[in-house]
Design a protein around this motif. Structure first.
Motif, PDB file in Angstrom:
ATOM      1  N   VAL A 152      34.300  57.372  95.950  1.00 19.47           N
ATOM      2  CA  VAL A 152      33.047  56.885  95.374  1.00 19.47           C
ATOM      3  C   VAL A 152      32.901  57.356  93.937  1.00 19.47           C
ATOM      4  N   LYS A 203      19.004  57.246  88.773  1.00 26.78           N
ATOM      5  CA  LYS A 203      19.555  58.345  89.560  1.00 26.78           C
ATOM      6  C   LYS A 203      18.770  59.608  89.224  1.00 26.78           C
ATOM      7  N   ARG A 260      24.742  60.698 103.391  1.00 27.85           N
ATOM      8  CA  ARG A 260      23.893  59.656 102.807  1.00 27.85           C
ATOM      9  C   ARG A 260      24.745  58.498 102.293  1.00 27.85           C
ATOM     10  N   VAL A 261      25.806  58.803 101.574  1.00 27.74           N
ATOM     11  CA  VAL A 261      26.642  57.742 101.017  1.00 27.74           C
ATOM     12  C   VAL A 261      27.311  56.936 102.135  1.00 27.74           C
ATOM     13  N   TYR A 317      26.847  61.771  91.073  1.00 26.70           N
ATOM     14  CA  TYR A 317      27.458  62.507  92.182  1.00 26.70           C
ATOM     15  C   TYR A 317      27.973  63.897  91.801  1.00 26.70           C
ATOM     16  N   MET A 377      34.075  62.653  98.674  1.00 26.69           N
ATOM     17  CA  MET A 377      33.403  61.761  97.740  1.00 26.69           C
ATOM     18  C   MET A 377      34.334  61.122  96.715  1.00 26.69           C
ATOM     19  N   ASP A 390      27.452  53.152  97.909  1.00 23.63           N
ATOM     20  CA  ASP A 390      27.341  53.592  96.524  1.00 23.63           C
ATOM     21  C   ASP A 390      26.263  52.769  95.821  1.00 23.63           C
ATOM     22  N   THR A 442      22.033  62.015  92.009  1.00 25.06           N
ATOM     23  CA  THR A 442      22.171  61.015  93.072  1.00 25.06           C
ATOM     24  C   THR A 442      21.501  59.694  92.725  1.00 25.06           C
TER      25      THR A 442
END
Length: 299
Positions: A47, A166, A271-272, A236, A44, A277, A248
């Motif tokens: 991102v 989020k 998912r990402v 994140y 991650m 993003d 998220t």
């Protein structure tokens, strides 16, 4: 379980890191180890880092996993590598998580939660965004926070503003309103409070601005989060929940269909990869508040 013996040496961005106790269970009930947490952040990093770049970082360390004692840390630990970038303010020397090697080094210290400042080190007197923190109190839960979030979206649209939601990773919802880098925290506080008052009027039995926890009932709009000294859990960032959930970003359309426990250390990278993003606009959609001068007491 507090054990862990597996050690490995890795090179990250040309820097040699000694990663320790990779087999230590950070979430014992899930058998989710420190090695798996490090792998999550390695996946991650590209991102996460743009959102945390140049933001003084407060972290929460869990040396023995989520079932053990934990502590908040603001100051850069003594004995840190010389290549760690820091920012000093108010007598505190914060770490700046500006690269993957710093990120991985911090996770190796037992960090699970990352709480970036709401300002950039280059502009400490200016807020990067206003935040609407929706925190449901028992017996209200995530569904109530979603209901209020959708009402908040309508209010923001009426004010000519765009908000980006989020999950908090627990039961709350955070809505970010990215701004031009010219507004003080007094202005963002005034905006969040004005939105909170509007929400309370629209849903008097559901929304509360009551600061005393024992008197709260419903979804608390914590407008006081808009201060240079306050932080929210970073986008994140994992949380020490039973599901290893992650804060998220979601679209407004899917907000009513999801649950925070769906987004975890184990599921979020996939998912990402699929949706990208969803918080990227927070970095670029810098909005003006000048048209709201009278509302914010600036006329």
């Amino acid at each position: 379980m507090k054990g862990g013996t597996l050690v490995t040496i890795v090179e990250v961005e040309g820097r040699i890191l000694r990663l320790t106790n990779l087999d230590k269970p950070m979430w014992p009930e899930l058998n989710l180890t420190k090695g798996e947490l490090l792998h999550y952040f390695a996946q991650m990093a590209s991102v996460v880092l743009p959102h945390w770049q140049d933001r003084p970082m407060t972290v929460v360390r869990y040396p023995h996993g989520v079932e053990g004692p934990f502590f908040y840390q603001k100051n850069c630990p003594s004995g840190s590598p010389e290549w760690i970038h820091t920012f000093s303010t108010g007598g505190t020397n914060y770490v700046l998580v500006n690269d993957e090697s710093t990120l991985i080094w911090m996770v190796n210290q037992g960090v699970i939660e990352f709480h970036p400042a709401e300002f950039s080190a280059g502009r400490p007197e200016r807020a990067s965004y206003a935040v609407i923190d929706l925190d449901p109190t028992h017996p209200f839960g995530f569904e109530a926070a979603v209901e209020v979030a959708l009402q908040c979206r309508e209010i923001l649209l009426e004010l000519g503003l765009r908000g980006y939601p989020k999950t908090s990773g627990a039961t709350g919802v955070h809505i970010y309103i990215p701004l031009e880098p010219q507004y003080t925290f007094d202005v963002t506080l005034a905006l969040a409070k004005a939105v909170g008052v509007m929400l309370a009027k629209a849903a008097p039995g559901l929304v509360t601005l009551e600061r005393l926890v024992k008197r709260r009932q419903g979804v608390y709009v914590d407008y006081l989060q808009n201060a240079s000294s306050r932080t929210l859990v970073g986008v994140y960032s994992p949380r020490p929940t039973p599901s290893a959930s992650v804060s998220t970003p979601v679209t407004w359309e899917e907000l009513t269909r999801v649950h925070p426990d769906e987004f975890t250390v184990r599921t979020l990278p996939q998912r990402v990869n699929a949706v990208g993003d969803l918080f990227a606009p927070v970095l670029t959609d810098r909005q003006s508040l000048d048209h709201l001068a009278s509302l914010l007491g600036r006329s």
